[in-house]
Design a protein around this motif. Structure first.
Motif, mmCIF file in Angstrom:
data_model
loop_
_atom_site.group_PDB
_atom_site.id
_atom_site.type_symbol
_atom_site.label_atom_id
_atom_site.label_comp_id
_atom_site.label_asym_id
_atom_site.label_seq_id
_atom_site.Cartn_x
_atom_site.Cartn_y
_atom_site.Cartn_z
ATOM 1 N N ILE A 98 -70.930 19.134 7.810
ATOM 2 C CA ILE A 98 -69.688 18.981 8.744
ATOM 3 C C ILE A 98 -69.930 18.012 9.829
ATOM 4 C CG2 ILE A 98 -68.326 20.382 10.528
ATOM 5 C CD1 ILE A 98 -67.890 21.010 7.778
ATOM 6 N N THR A 99 -70.849 18.487 10.744
ATOM 7 C CA THR A 99 -70.699 17.301 12.106
ATOM 8 C C THR A 99 -71.804 15.999 11.612
ATOM 9 O OG1 THR A 99 -71.119 17.418 14.319
ATOM 10 C CG2 THR A 99 -72.745 18.546 13.062
ATOM 11 N N MET A 100 -71.347 15.004 12.515
ATOM 12 C CA MET A 100 -72.354 13.639 12.418
ATOM 13 C C MET A 100 -73.064 13.810 13.706
ATOM 14 S SD MET A 100 -71.865 12.037 9.651
ATOM 15 C CE MET A 100 -71.524 13.508 8.590
ATOM 16 N N THR A 101 -72.912 14.825 14.575
ATOM 17 C CA THR A 101 -73.620 14.736 16.016
ATOM 18 C C THR A 101 -75.075 15.504 15.719
ATOM 19 O OG1 THR A 101 -71.559 15.044 16.949
ATOM 20 C CG2 THR A 101 -73.618 15.569 18.287
ATOM 21 N N PHE B 274 -65.902 11.011 12.591
ATOM 22 C CA PHE B 274 -66.124 11.297 11.305
ATOM 23 C C PHE B 274 -67.105 12.717 11.201
ATOM 24 C CE2 PHE B 274 -65.459 7.026 10.406
ATOM 25 C CZ PHE B 274 -64.464 7.095 9.385
ATOM 26 N N SER B 275 -67.063 13.259 12.462
ATOM 27 C CA SER B 275 -67.446 14.718 12.543
ATOM 28 C C SER B 275 -66.296 15.640 12.258
ATOM 29 C CB SER B 275 -68.079 14.955 14.033
ATOM 30 O OG SER B 275 -69.329 14.578 14.166
ATOM 31 N N ALA B 276 -66.432 16.306 11.104
ATOM 32 C CA ALA B 276 -65.220 17.074 10.556
ATOM 33 C C ALA B 276 -64.681 18.049 11.416
ATOM 34 C CB ALA B 276 -65.628 17.529 9.215
ATOM 35 N N GLU B 277 -65.465 18.553 12.403
ATOM 36 C CA GLU B 277 -64.891 19.543 13.261
ATOM 37 C C GLU B 277 -64.115 19.292 14.309
ATOM 38 O OE1 GLU B 277 -68.862 18.332 15.513
ATOM 39 O OE2 GLU B 277 -67.934 18.176 13.411
ATOM 40 N N ASN B 278 -63.940 17.932 14.324
ATOM 41 C CA ASN B 278 -63.319 17.362 15.672
ATOM 42 C C ASN B 278 -61.737 16.913 15.129
ATOM 43 O OD1 ASN B 278 -65.163 17.354 17.384
ATOM 44 N ND2 ASN B 278 -65.976 15.359 16.864
ATOM 45 N N GLY B 279 -60.977 17.278 15.997
ATOM 46 C CA GLY B 279 -59.496 17.148 16.042
ATOM 47 C C GLY B 279 -58.690 17.698 14.745
ATOM 48 N N LEU B 280 -59.021 18.897 14.676
ATOM 49 C CA LEU B 280 -58.299 19.787 13.355
ATOM 50 C C LEU B 280 -56.854 19.779 14.121
ATOM 51 C CD1 LEU B 280 -60.882 22.669 12.910
ATOM 52 C CD2 LEU B 280 -60.598 20.198 11.840
ATOM 53 N N ALA C 232 -72.242 17.525 0.814
ATOM 54 C CA ALA C 232 -71.368 16.545 1.593
ATOM 55 C C ALA C 232 -69.985 16.430 1.025
ATOM 56 C CB ALA C 232 -72.151 15.091 1.043
ATOM 57 N N GLY C 233 -69.579 16.946 -0.174
ATOM 58 C CA GLY C 233 -68.304 17.193 -0.592
ATOM 59 C C GLY C 233 -67.571 18.235 0.324
ATOM 60 N N GLY C 234 -68.308 19.137 0.911
ATOM 61 C CA GLY C 234 -67.693 19.985 1.836
ATOM 62 C C GLY C 234 -67.285 19.197 3.093
ATOM 63 N N HIS C 235 -67.736 17.981 3.500
ATOM 64 C CA HIS C 235 -67.427 17.286 4.493
ATOM 65 C C HIS C 235 -66.285 16.397 4.267
ATOM 66 C CE1 HIS C 235 -67.491 13.343 6.851
ATOM 67 N NE2 HIS C 235 -67.689 14.340 7.983
ATOM 68 N N LEU C 236 -66.205 15.900 3.066
ATOM 69 C CA LEU C 236 -64.949 15.328 2.412
ATOM 70 C C LEU C 236 -63.859 15.927 2.314
ATOM 71 C CD1 LEU C 236 -63.561 12.758 1.484
ATOM 72 C CD2 LEU C 236 -64.667 13.259 -0.958
ATOM 73 N N THR C 237 -64.120 17.355 1.863
ATOM 74 C CA THR C 237 -62.997 18.361 1.669
ATOM 75 C C THR C 237 -62.364 18.840 2.951
ATOM 76 O OG1 THR C 237 -63.878 19.290 -0.183
ATOM 77 C CG2 THR C 237 -62.497 20.749 0.722
ATOM 78 N N ALA C 238 -63.160 18.734 3.921
ATOM 79 C CA ALA C 238 -62.776 19.199 5.423
ATOM 80 C C ALA C 238 -61.982 18.150 6.147
ATOM 81 C CB ALA C 238 -63.926 19.418 6.229
ATOM 82 N N ARG C 239 -62.543 16.894 5.745
ATOM 83 C CA ARG C 239 -61.540 15.740 6.118
ATOM 84 C C ARG C 239 -60.362 15.535 5.480
ATOM 85 N NH1 ARG C 239 -62.832 10.333 6.656
ATOM 86 N NH2 ARG C 239 -61.761 10.514 8.415
ATOM 87 N N LEU C 240 -60.209 16.026 4.133
ATOM 88 C CA LEU C 240 -59.199 15.931 3.374
ATOM 89 C C LEU C 240 -58.006 16.695 4.034
ATOM 90 C CD1 LEU C 240 -57.329 15.325 0.706
ATOM 91 C CD2 LEU C 240 -58.372 17.071 -0.313
#
Length: 319
Positions: free
Chosen positions: A212-215, A240-246, A172-180
């Motif tokens: 990564i994804t919430m889908t 909140f899906s980290a793959e979106n909107g890069l 889950a820290g990877g999700h937070l890092t991707a969002r950061l």
């Protein structure tokens, strides 16, 4: 002021923790670890809350510092110093399924391994949405942004180059890092001091067995529920899906996962890599045959390749 840590009885281990396989040795540190709160006063958005820092052991017979935090009132940074600093720094963001944060007080084996390579490592204890902070699912991002800014603001003190600060996240820290990385310019809180004038974007990013994804059906159900609640709208899921909107300035990103991960599907890493490639972001993907939910530092008596692969990638992109 640091609130007291309250020891509680051991709780069942939650799926989505960022536990790594056992390592054979932990490099010694030349200097003691520094540990400090990241906010000068109370963290933002806590009005009316009565959250207290709580600690649980991750295993009843594990080492004393093998702990996790199911409630975080005082987000902190551990500074794991490099014996021979090379000027680079890494913000280390642990996992825990957004239900807890799996980080100790004395420096993890991974942080010490990268410190031995010359990097000053900053381990982040971040707040959790479950405790009712006003920012909701963005409360961990507030802490991650603040941590990056503090690292850069203290560059001279820690003998690091503020342009050479990476971020690496696990589970889950990877999700937070991707969002950061993708939302470094998103204003999640009002500035509290001069440090907040510093940029929050990491120079390079490593995502390891990340959520990564919430889908559905790829989403890690536990992390999704803890982050978004039980009835998230499609818009909220997408946000909140980290793959979106890069963004076009998304940092160069390495993604790594084990194919046999029974907790977080490797499809999360495949999804992120596909999004990085579609956005033309410099990126690299490694899927290892074995490793479960975690990649060890050593395997079969030999160094595992993942730390060297990340260091090579990071150095190629300025770290």
């Amino acid at each position: 002021m640091v609130l007291p840590e309250v020891s509680v009885t051991r709780r069942a281990l939650l799926a989505g923790s960022a536990a790594t396989a056992a390592t054979l040795s932990v490099p010694a540190l030349a200097n003691p670890i520094e540990r400090f709160p990241i906010w000068p006063g109370s963290p933002p958005g806590g009005e009316g809350l009565s959250v207290r820092d709580e600690v649980v052991k991750r295993s009843p017979n594990g080492p004393a510092d093998d702990i996790a935090w199911p409630h975080v009132a005082t987000p902190m940074l551990n500074v794991v110093p490099a014996p021979v600093p090379n000027g680079g720094a890494i913000l280390y963001i642990p996992g825990g399924g957004y239900a807890r944060v799996a980080v100790g007080r004395e420096g993890s084996s991974i942080a010490r391994a990268f410190a031995a390579r010359g990097y000053t490592v900053f381990e982040l204890l971040y707040r959790l949405p479950r405790d009712g902070w006003a920012a909701g699912p963005d409360v961990p991002l507030q802490d991650a942004q603040r941590a990056m800014r503090l690292i850069r603001a203290g560059a001279a003190k820690w003998r690091i180059d503020p342009a050479r600060v990476a971020a690496m996240g696990f589970s889950a820290g990877g999700h937070l890092t991707a969002r950061l990385a993708s939302r470094s310019t998103l204003k999640t809180y009002e500035p509290v001091d001069a440090a907040d004038a510093q940029p929050a974007r990491p120079a390079v990013v490593g995502l390891f067995f990340p959520v990564i994804t919430m889908t559905d059906p790829v989403a890690h159900a536990h992390s999704k529920r803890e982050l978004l609640g039980g009835n998230a709208t499609s818009d909220r899921i997408a946000r909140f899906s980290a793959e979106n909107g890069l963004p076009a300035d998304m940092p160069p990103t390495l993604v790594a996962h084990a194919a046999d991960d029974p907790v977080v599907s490797p499809a999360n890493s495949l999804t992120m890599f596909a999004a990085l490639q579609a956005a033309r972001i410099p990126s690299e993907l490694h899927i290892f045959e074995k490793g479960g939910h975690g990649l060890p530092l050593r395997e079969a008596g030999k160094d595992h390749p993942w730390p060297g692969l990340f260091e090579r990638f990071a150095r190629n992109h300025g770290l």
